[in-house]
Design a protein around this motif. Sequence first.
Motif, PDB file in Angstrom:
ATOM      1  N   GLY A 257       0.810  -1.212   0.000  1.00  0.00           N
ATOM      2  CA  GLY A 257       0.000   0.000   0.000  1.00  0.00           C
ATOM      3  C   GLY A 257       0.843   1.262   0.000  1.00  0.00           C
ATOM      4  O   GLY A 257       0.515   2.253  -0.656  1.00  0.00           O
ATOM      5  N   ASP A 258       1.957   1.224   0.722  1.00  0.00           N
ATOM      6  CA  ASP A 258       2.842   2.380   0.835  1.00  0.00           C
ATOM      7  C   ASP A 258       4.262   1.966   0.459  1.00  0.00           C
ATOM      8  O   ASP A 258       5.130   1.818   1.322  1.00  0.00           O
ATOM      9  N   GLN A 313      -4.543  -1.632   1.736  1.00  0.00           N
ATOM     10  CA  GLN A 313      -3.611  -1.198   2.768  1.00  0.00           C
ATOM     11  C   GLN A 313      -3.600   0.327   2.892  1.00  0.00           C
ATOM     12  O   GLN A 313      -4.197   1.038   2.086  1.00  0.00           O
ATOM     13  N   GLU A 314      -2.877   0.800   3.900  1.00  0.00           N
ATOM     14  CA  GLU A 314      -2.760   2.247   4.080  1.00  0.00           C
ATOM     15  C   GLU A 314      -2.080   2.870   2.864  1.00  0.00           C
ATOM     16  O   GLU A 314      -1.262   2.229   2.204  1.00  0.00           O
ATOM     17  N   VAL A 315      -2.420   4.071   2.556  1.00  0.00           N
ATOM     18  CA  VAL A 315      -1.978   4.844   1.392  1.00  0.00           C
ATOM     19  C   VAL A 315      -2.611   4.303   0.113  1.00  0.00           C
ATOM     20  O   VAL A 315      -3.254   5.031  -0.629  1.00  0.00           O
ATOM     21  N   GLY A 316      -2.435   3.011  -0.162  1.00  0.00           N
ATOM     22  CA  GLY A 316      -3.057   2.409  -1.347  1.00  0.00           C
ATOM     23  C   GLY A 316      -2.564   3.015  -2.641  1.00  0.00           C
ATOM     24  O   GLY A 316      -3.354   3.363  -3.523  1.00  0.00           O
TER      25      GLY A 316
END
Length: 356
Positions: A257-258, A313-316
């Motif tokens: 994601g990041d 996920q985070e950011v993606g």
Amino acid sequence: MGSVRPVDQAKLESFMGKMVGDMGAAMSGALVIVGAKLGLYKALAEIGPADSKALAAETGLAERYVREWLAAQAASGFVDYDAASGDFTLSPEQAMALADENSPVYVASAFELIASAYIDEPKITAAFRTGAGVGWHEHHECLFRGTERFFRPGYRANLVQSWLPSLEGVVDRLRGNAKVADIGCGAGASTVIMAQAFPTSRFIGFDYHEASIKRAREAAKEAGDPANLIFEVAAAKDAPGGDYDLVACFDCLHDMGDPVGAARHIRDMLKPDGTFMLVEPFAGDNIADNLNPVGRMFYSASTMICTPGSLAQEVGLALGAQAGEARLSDVLREAGFSHVRRAAETPFNMVIEARA
């Protein structure tokens, strides 16, 4: 409403021929899985030429099923058929691709990976409507098995022989007492290969997916349980420790994601003169560069697996499996790496070397 364009009959027939071919390929993939699981390819390679009765007797399987399977394989061009004798054979080239798991071009396992795309299609279709992600851990288990077995031959053929030697000074360190992290190691194929090749260095494989780490530990035992190898559950941005001589990511940074954050953490894990080896699917920097059979496979896999995984996920950031060297280099430079170069490549992978 736009004007209706006339249909070119010749082009229509050509396109329909392509579609029929693709339909046959899509259907026959399941039979490759059957053949690999039941040992049909291996048995035919050993005893061929053989008819369905002989192959059924050799494998202990039902002849009527074997007969139909063989006909389908011949129609696909996966085995050869002699109409005069009624026998089927595997050519040496077909055997390398379908019967020999130690071959550098063994691809039968890819079809188990592909099967997951069909099994998980409802989840991905729903994600198209919502924009939500679908995590790696949310896929059917055949994705994990297929990925391990599909990527292992390429790693075995290239990692020690050409990829690591393409990195400046890395092999000399590995022959000493280097410390190495394999981030996003999955089932550990790449980590095991390196640990076996360089027994005086230490290797740690990290992956957030607990089931994959469990399988990696099993793979290590199958490889003789090297004393210089351990596997731990940890996401890329949470992998502990520092002072690594080498950190590697094999076919996984684009899934994160990041990726910038992950690469920045990897930079912090390295010694000041350490190396980050990034192995990614081969791709050009533009869509037009990737409109070929390899790009077709990778874009499709990216749609069903990689992009949904990143979006979960985070950011993606969703780099996708065809990000290309320029985009990947931008990610690495944003993460703080000043030296970035393509060190090696194969038709399926590119290897990028990055240093702080």
